[in-house]
Scaffold this motif. Structure first.
Motif, PDB file in Angstrom:
ATOM      1  N   ILE A  75      49.397  42.136  35.417  1.00 23.29           N
ATOM      2  CA  ILE A  75      47.981  42.007  35.754  1.00 23.29           C
ATOM      3  C   ILE A  75      47.739  40.791  36.642  1.00 23.29           C
ATOM      4  O   ILE A  75      46.953  40.842  37.583  1.00 23.29           O
ATOM      5  CB  ILE A  75      47.113  41.998  34.474  1.00 23.29           C
ATOM      6  CG1 ILE A  75      47.114  43.422  33.908  1.00 23.29           C
ATOM      7  CG2 ILE A  75      45.685  41.537  34.744  1.00 23.29           C
ATOM      8  CD1 ILE A  75      46.650  43.568  32.524  1.00 23.29           C
ATOM      9  N   VAL A  76      48.460  39.706  36.377  1.00 23.83           N
ATOM     10  CA  VAL A  76      48.377  38.510  37.234  1.00 23.83           C
ATOM     11  C   VAL A  76      48.750  38.900  38.668  1.00 23.83           C
ATOM     12  O   VAL A  76      48.065  38.516  39.626  1.00 23.83           O
ATOM     13  CB  VAL A  76      49.302  37.380  36.697  1.00 23.83           C
ATOM     14  CG1 VAL A  76      49.490  36.274  37.726  1.00 23.83           C
ATOM     15  CG2 VAL A  76      48.737  36.796  35.400  1.00 23.83           C
ATOM     16  N   ASP A  77      49.829  39.690  38.815  1.00 18.75           N
ATOM     17  CA  ASP A  77      50.277  40.141  40.151  1.00 18.75           C
ATOM     18  C   ASP A  77      49.241  41.051  40.812  1.00 18.75           C
ATOM     19  O   ASP A  77      48.969  40.940  42.011  1.00 18.75           O
ATOM     20  CB  ASP A  77      51.621  40.887  40.057  1.00 18.75           C
ATOM     21  CG  ASP A  77      52.766  39.962  39.630  1.00 18.75           C
ATOM     22  OD1 ASP A  77      52.588  38.727  39.749  1.00 18.75           O
ATOM     23  OD2 ASP A  77      53.806  40.464  39.176  1.00 18.75           O
ATOM     24  N   LEU A  78      48.650  41.967  40.012  1.00 17.31           N
ATOM     25  CA  LEU A  78      47.636  42.889  40.534  1.00 17.31           C
ATOM     26  C   LEU A  78      46.386  42.143  41.017  1.00 17.31           C
ATOM     27  O   LEU A  78      45.824  42.475  42.057  1.00 17.31           O
ATOM     28  CB  LEU A  78      47.225  43.909  39.451  1.00 17.31           C
ATOM     29  CG  LEU A  78      48.143  45.097  39.216  1.00 17.31           C
ATOM     30  CD1 LEU A  78      47.698  45.869  37.972  1.00 17.31           C
ATOM     31  CD2 LEU A  78      48.150  46.039  40.425  1.00 17.31           C
ATOM     32  N   VAL A  79      45.977  41.143  40.243  1.00 18.09           N
ATOM     33  CA  VAL A  79      44.790  40.350  40.612  1.00 18.09           C
ATOM     34  C   VAL A  79      45.039  39.622  41.934  1.00 18.09           C
ATOM     35  O   VAL A  79      44.189  39.612  42.824  1.00 18.09           O
ATOM     36  CB  VAL A  79      44.410  39.348  39.487  1.00 18.09           C
ATOM     37  CG1 VAL A  79      43.415  38.303  39.986  1.00 18.09           C
ATOM     38  CG2 VAL A  79      43.845  40.082  38.272  1.00 18.09           C
ATOM     39  N   LEU A  80      46.240  39.059  42.069  1.00 16.40           N
ATOM     40  CA  LEU A  80      46.594  38.342  43.305  1.00 16.40           C
ATOM     41  C   LEU A  80      46.547  39.290  44.511  1.00 16.40           C
ATOM     42  O   LEU A  80      45.989  38.970  45.561  1.00 16.40           O
ATOM     43  CB  LEU A  80      47.983  37.707  43.165  1.00 16.40           C
ATOM     44  CG  LEU A  80      48.458  36.836  44.335  1.00 16.40           C
ATOM     45  CD1 LEU A  80      47.523  35.656  44.578  1.00 16.40           C
ATOM     46  CD2 LEU A  80      49.880  36.337  44.086  1.00 16.40           C
TER      47      LEU A  80
ATOM     48  N   LEU B  48      37.500  40.175  41.879  1.00 11.58           N
ATOM     49  CA  LEU B  48      37.057  40.388  43.259  1.00 11.58           C
ATOM     50  C   LEU B  48      35.617  39.877  43.429  1.00 11.58           C
ATOM     51  O   LEU B  48      35.288  39.212  44.415  1.00 11.58           O
ATOM     52  CB  LEU B  48      37.142  41.875  43.631  1.00 11.58           C
ATOM     53  CG  LEU B  48      36.827  42.224  45.091  1.00 11.58           C
ATOM     54  CD1 LEU B  48      37.742  41.473  46.064  1.00 11.58           C
ATOM     55  CD2 LEU B  48      36.944  43.724  45.321  1.00 11.58           C
ATOM     56  N   ALA B  49      34.775  40.164  42.433  1.00 12.98           N
ATOM     57  CA  ALA B  49      33.383  39.679  42.461  1.00 12.98           C
ATOM     58  C   ALA B  49      33.353  38.148  42.460  1.00 12.98           C
ATOM     59  O   ALA B  49      32.586  37.524  43.203  1.00 12.98           O
ATOM     60  CB  ALA B  49      32.621  40.226  41.255  1.00 12.98           C
TER      61      ALA B  49
ATOM     62  N   GLU C 156      41.470  50.510  31.303  1.00  8.29           N
ATOM     63  CA  GLU C 156      40.037  50.264  31.568  1.00  8.29           C
ATOM     64  C   GLU C 156      39.771  48.771  31.790  1.00  8.29           C
ATOM     65  O   GLU C 156      39.095  48.376  32.738  1.00  8.29           O
ATOM     66  CB  GLU C 156      39.195  50.779  30.393  1.00  8.29           C
ATOM     67  CG  GLU C 156      37.699  50.658  30.662  1.00  8.29           C
ATOM     68  CD  GLU C 156      36.836  50.793  29.411  1.00  8.29           C
ATOM     69  OE1 GLU C 156      35.662  50.417  29.486  1.00  8.29           O
ATOM     70  OE2 GLU C 156      37.343  51.268  28.365  1.00  8.29           O
ATOM     71  N   ASN C 157      40.328  47.943  30.897  1.00 11.69           N
ATOM     72  CA  ASN C 157      40.083  46.511  31.020  1.00 11.69           C
ATOM     73  C   ASN C 157      40.859  45.878  32.173  1.00 11.69           C
ATOM     74  O   ASN C 157      40.430  44.863  32.718  1.00 11.69           O
ATOM     75  CB  ASN C 157      40.369  45.802  29.696  1.00 11.69           C
ATOM     76  CG  ASN C 157      39.192  45.935  28.738  1.00 11.69           C
ATOM     77  OD1 ASN C 157      38.084  46.247  29.154  1.00 11.69           O
ATOM     78  ND2 ASN C 157      39.434  45.704  27.467  1.00 11.69           N
ATOM     79  N   THR C 158      41.973  46.489  32.559  1.00 12.96           N
ATOM     80  CA  THR C 158      42.698  46.030  33.751  1.00 12.96           C
ATOM     81  C   THR C 158      41.802  46.222  34.971  1.00 12.96           C
ATOM     82  O   THR C 158      41.646  45.320  35.802  1.00 12.96           O
ATOM     83  CB  THR C 158      44.026  46.807  33.934  1.00 12.96           C
ATOM     84  OG1 THR C 158      44.869  46.544  32.810  1.00 12.96           O
ATOM     85  CG2 THR C 158      44.744  46.387  35.216  1.00 12.96           C
ATOM     86  N   GLN C 159      41.159  47.399  35.052  1.00 15.03           N
ATOM     87  CA  GLN C 159      40.264  47.678  36.175  1.00 15.03           C
ATOM     88  C   GLN C 159      39.058  46.742  36.166  1.00 15.03           C
ATOM     89  O   GLN C 159      38.632  46.235  37.199  1.00 15.03           O
ATOM     90  CB  GLN C 159      39.801  49.145  36.144  1.00 15.03           C
ATOM     91  CG  GLN C 159      39.061  49.595  37.408  1.00 15.03           C
ATOM     92  CD  GLN C 159      39.865  49.359  38.694  1.00 15.03           C
ATOM     93  OE1 GLN C 159      41.007  49.768  38.819  1.00 15.03           O
ATOM     94  NE2 GLN C 159      39.256  48.642  39.656  1.00 15.03           N
ATOM     95  N   ARG C 160      38.523  46.486  34.969  1.00 14.94           N
ATOM     96  CA  ARG C 160      37.380  45.556  34.851  1.00 14.94           C
ATOM     97  C   ARG C 160      37.781  44.151  35.297  1.00 14.94           C
ATOM     98  O   ARG C 160      37.001  43.438  35.933  1.00 14.94           O
ATOM     99  CB  ARG C 160      36.865  45.530  33.405  1.00 14.94           C
ATOM    100  CG  ARG C 160      36.127  46.788  33.010  1.00 14.94           C
ATOM    101  CD  ARG C 160      35.688  46.724  31.560  1.00 14.94           C
ATOM    102  NE  ARG C 160      34.547  45.841  31.379  1.00 14.94           N
ATOM    103  CZ  ARG C 160      34.222  45.283  30.219  1.00 14.94           C
ATOM    104  NH1 ARG C 160      34.951  45.505  29.144  1.00 14.94           N
ATOM    105  NH2 ARG C 160      33.169  44.505  30.126  1.00 14.94           N
ATOM    106  N   MET C 161      39.002  43.758  34.952  1.00 18.68           N
ATOM    107  CA  MET C 161      39.520  42.447  35.382  1.00 18.68           C
ATOM    108  C   MET C 161      39.599  42.371  36.901  1.00 18.68           C
ATOM    109  O   MET C 161      39.181  41.385  37.516  1.00 18.68           O
ATOM    110  CB  MET C 161      40.923  42.220  34.806  1.00 18.68           C
ATOM    111  CG  MET C 161      40.959  41.411  33.535  1.00 18.68           C
ATOM    112  SD  MET C 161      40.487  39.710  33.760  1.00 18.68           S
ATOM    113  CE  MET C 161      41.911  39.044  34.577  1.00 18.68           C
TER     114      MET C 161
END
Length: 301
Positions: free
Chosen positions: A100-105, A69-70, A59-64
């Protein structure tokens, strides 16, 4: 000739994630000015996942991902020319932090630096503290976060020593700070202040800023140990719900404010400080300054 650029800092903390956008105002013959333009804060509380389960939840991964993105779109709308994103203890300690760092990128194009506690302390201490301090005094600078607290001794305007301790508000809420950690902190403070006649505390972090605002004190005036103790005791007479409804605290502030005050009061007590000054600076401000000074030094090389 006047030049105004926008820089942004993303501070991914254990309690909240912040986007600070600042105007960098340069004018020939004048010192550079850093003026806050916009601050957005999202209370994701990554630390609650990490300190209990060693990983950030789905859940918090998705929120991140949504938040980053916002932030990316907000920076685009603001025409930000440079930004830096730093993550602190929650991301540092999570088993899936790298993922998560990779996913955000991949998701938003935002590159995150996961920084160590000492680097965090250095970035914060490198902010324009000189504006707020008296060079004839000695200070114990305390920056309280969700996962860790950074302590720095500043004497006559110079940093003497600093250290990061894994004592933070989210950890304390979840009863994850051992007695030994408090004892180690007490010894560190007492050892490092013993050679100075008088110590004042400088406090930064969202909680002390809120307490300062509530106090109604003028900027630059300190809060006393007596005021802090009284307010701490008063807070504990209210339930979590009452702190939201009657004291008008946000729900993500109403619980962490008590452990935060415990940290500040402990620092004041062990440092022998009667006053705490609140300069209203933090990691995001330090990140903005570091982007600017890195740019200036690379342009002059």
């Amino acid at each position: 000739m006047l030049s105004i650029k926008k820089y942004a800092a993303i501070d991914i903390g254990s309690n909240a994630v912040r986007l600070l956008i600042s105007n960098i105002i340069e004018q020939k013959g004048r010192p550079v000015q850093f003026k806050k333009n916009s601050l957005v804060r999202v209370p994701i509380r990554l630390g609650a996942d990490v300190f209990l389960k060693n990983k950030i939840s789905k859940e918090n991964t998705q929120r991140m991902l949504d938040t980053m993105l916002a932030f990316k779109l907000l920076m685009k709308s603001h025409k930000v020319v440079k930004y830096k994103a730093c993550a602190t203890s929650a991301m540092r300690e999570s088993d899936n932090g790298k993922k998560i760092v990779d996913l955000v990128l991949e998701h938003s194009g935002i590159s995150i630096d996961v920084i160590g506690g000492e680097e965090e302390a250095a970035i914060i201490a490198a902010t324009d503290l000189n504006k707020f301090i008296d060079n004839n005094k000695t200070y114990l600078y305390v920056d309280v976060g969700g996962g860790s607290t950074e302590f720095t001794i500043i004497d006559q305007g110079n940093q003497v020593t600093s250290r990061s301790f894994k004592i933070g508000t989210v950890r304390l809420l979840n009863d994850m700070v051992k007695k030994e950690a408090w004892q180690e902190l007490e010894m560190w403070i007492k050892d490092n202040v013993k050679d100075y006649e008088k110590i004042d505390v400088l406090g930064s972090g969202g909680n002390i800023n809120k307490i300062f605002k509530i106090s109604g004190k003028a900027l630059g005036k300190p809060l006393t140990y007596f005021y802090m103790t009284s307010y701490y005791n008063m807070l504990q007479t209210y339930s979590y719900e009452e702190r939201i409804t009657e004291l008008d605290l946000n729900q993500d502030r109403a619980d962490v404010i008590i452990p935060a005050m415990r940290i500040y009061l402990s620092a004041m007590k062990w440092g022998g400080a009667k006053n705490i000054y609140v300069p209203k600076i933090g990691l995001a401000d330090g990140i903005i300054k570091s982007i600017y000074y890195d740019t200036v030094s690379s342009n002059t090389q």
